[in-house]
Design a protein around this motif. Structure first.
Motif, PDB file in Angstrom:
ATOM      1  N   MET A   8       0.835  -1.201   0.000  1.00 20.49           N
ATOM      2  CA  MET A   8       0.000   0.000   0.000  1.00 20.49           C
ATOM      3  C   MET A   8       0.870   1.251   0.000  1.00 20.49           C
ATOM      4  O   MET A   8       1.967   1.264   0.537  1.00 20.49           O
ATOM      5  N   ILE A   9       0.326   2.303  -0.601  1.00 17.82           N
ATOM      6  CA  ILE A   9       0.990   3.598  -0.651  1.00 17.82           C
ATOM      7  C   ILE A   9      -0.082   4.663  -0.384  1.00 17.82           C
ATOM      8  O   ILE A   9      -1.227   4.505  -0.806  1.00 17.82           O
ATOM      9  N   THR A  10       0.273   5.693   0.366  1.00 18.20           N
ATOM     10  CA  THR A  10      -0.680   6.760   0.675  1.00 18.20           C
ATOM     11  C   THR A  10      -0.030   8.113   0.409  1.00 18.20           C
ATOM     12  O   THR A  10       1.201   8.227   0.384  1.00 18.20           O
ATOM     13  N   GLY A  11      -0.854   9.126   0.248  1.00 17.22           N
ATOM     14  CA  GLY A  11      -0.313  10.457   0.038  1.00 17.22           C
ATOM     15  C   GLY A  11      -1.376  11.528   0.110  1.00 17.22           C
ATOM     16  O   GLY A  11      -2.571  11.234   0.172  1.00 17.22           O
ATOM     17  N   TYR A  12      -0.897  12.773   0.095  1.00 17.33           N
ATOM     18  CA  TYR A  12      -1.819  13.910   0.148  1.00 17.33           C
ATOM     19  C   TYR A  12      -1.149  15.133  -0.464  1.00 17.33           C
ATOM     20  O   TYR A  12       0.079  15.236  -0.534  1.00 17.33           O
ATOM     21  N   TRP A  13      -1.979  16.046  -0.915  1.00 15.10           N
ATOM     22  CA  TRP A  13      -1.507  17.333  -1.418  1.00 15.10           C
ATOM     23  C   TRP A  13      -1.418  18.289  -0.230  1.00 15.10           C
ATOM     24  O   TRP A  13      -2.385  18.455   0.502  1.00 15.10           O
ATOM     25  N   VAL A  14      -0.251  18.896  -0.030  1.00 21.22           N
ATOM     26  CA  VAL A  14      -0.033  19.805   1.097  1.00 21.22           C
ATOM     27  C   VAL A  14      -1.039  20.952   1.029  1.00 21.22           C
ATOM     28  O   VAL A  14      -1.227  21.564  -0.025  1.00 21.22           O
ATOM     29  N   LEU A  52       3.031  17.219  -3.479  1.00 25.77           N
ATOM     30  CA  LEU A  52       2.439  15.935  -3.127  1.00 25.77           C
ATOM     31  C   LEU A  52       3.366  15.221  -2.158  1.00 25.77           C
ATOM     32  O   LEU A  52       4.557  15.079  -2.430  1.00 25.77           O
ATOM     33  N   VAL A  53       2.831  14.781  -1.032  1.00 30.87           N
ATOM     34  CA  VAL A  53       3.610  14.022  -0.048  1.00 30.87           C
ATOM     35  C   VAL A  53       3.164  12.570  -0.142  1.00 30.87           C
ATOM     36  O   VAL A  53       1.980  12.267  -0.030  1.00 30.87           O
ATOM     37  N   ILE A  54       4.138  11.682  -0.347  1.00 30.74           N
ATOM     38  CA  ILE A  54       3.824  10.260  -0.445  1.00 30.74           C
ATOM     39  C   ILE A  54       4.517   9.519   0.687  1.00 30.74           C
ATOM     40  O   ILE A  54       5.714   9.704   0.914  1.00 30.74           O
ATOM     41  N   ASN A  55       3.737   8.705   1.387  1.00 28.00           N
ATOM     42  CA  ASN A  55       4.219   7.907   2.519  1.00 28.00           C
ATOM     43  C   ASN A  55       4.977   8.749   3.544  1.00 28.00           C
ATOM     44  O   ASN A  55       5.917   8.273   4.171  1.00 28.00           O
ATOM     45  N   GLU A  56       4.574   9.982   3.686  1.00 22.90           N
ATOM     46  CA  GLU A  56       5.149  10.907   4.681  1.00 22.90           C
ATOM     47  C   GLU A  56       6.648  11.126   4.519  1.00 22.90           C
ATOM     48  O   GLU A  56       7.304  11.612   5.424  1.00 22.90           O
TER      49      GLU A  56
END
Length: 136
Positions: free
Chosen positions: A66-72, A80-84
């Motif tokens: 699994m991979i997660t992320g978010y737009w700051v 974009l930050v992926i997997n912190e």
């Protein structure tokens, strides 16, 4: 009122195109189950691609990988930050998709290279040039 609607439509189109770049790279990397969410009333809720400020992707529906992320700042098209741990600029996503064979793991490797070269105070290649030299 029309101006506001057209601006909103343009923004949604830009957001969708930007998140579609991410989807393309994730799919090339073997991630099949991709879901976008946004915060609504303090809770993450599933949403359309153009509204998604966070994502989760798994290699299959069993979520073994699994991979997660978010737009700051919930700013799609910003950082974009992926997997912190990896901070990605949309231009890198665009360059990777244009190369037809690059995937999200190549982007991670590029940022490792960029960090090392910056630490050594050496010039840094663009993603496209780095990929052509290192990932053929």
């Amino acid at each position: 009122m029309k101006f506001c609607t057209k601006t909103q439509d343009l923004l949604k189109a830009y957001n969708k195109a930007t998140n579609d770049l991410l989807i393309e790279l994730l799919e090339r990397s073997g991630y099949q189950a991709i879901m976008f969410t946004k915060f609504s009333n303090g809770y993450p809720t599933e949403c359309e691609t153009e509204d998604g400020t966070e994502f989760q992707a798994a290699d299959d529906y069993d979520c073994e990988r699994m991979i997660t992320g978010y737009w700051v700042g919930e700013d799609i098209g910003g950082i974009l930050v992926i997997n912190e741990e990896c901070f990605i600029k949309p231009e890198i996503l665009k360059q990777a998709v244009e190369l037809k064979t690059a995937n999200i793991h190549d982007v991670f490797d590029y940022y490792d290279y960029e960090y090392e070269e910056t630490e050594k105070q050496r010039p840094v290649l663009t993603f496209k040039n780095w990929y052509k030299l290192n990932c053929k």
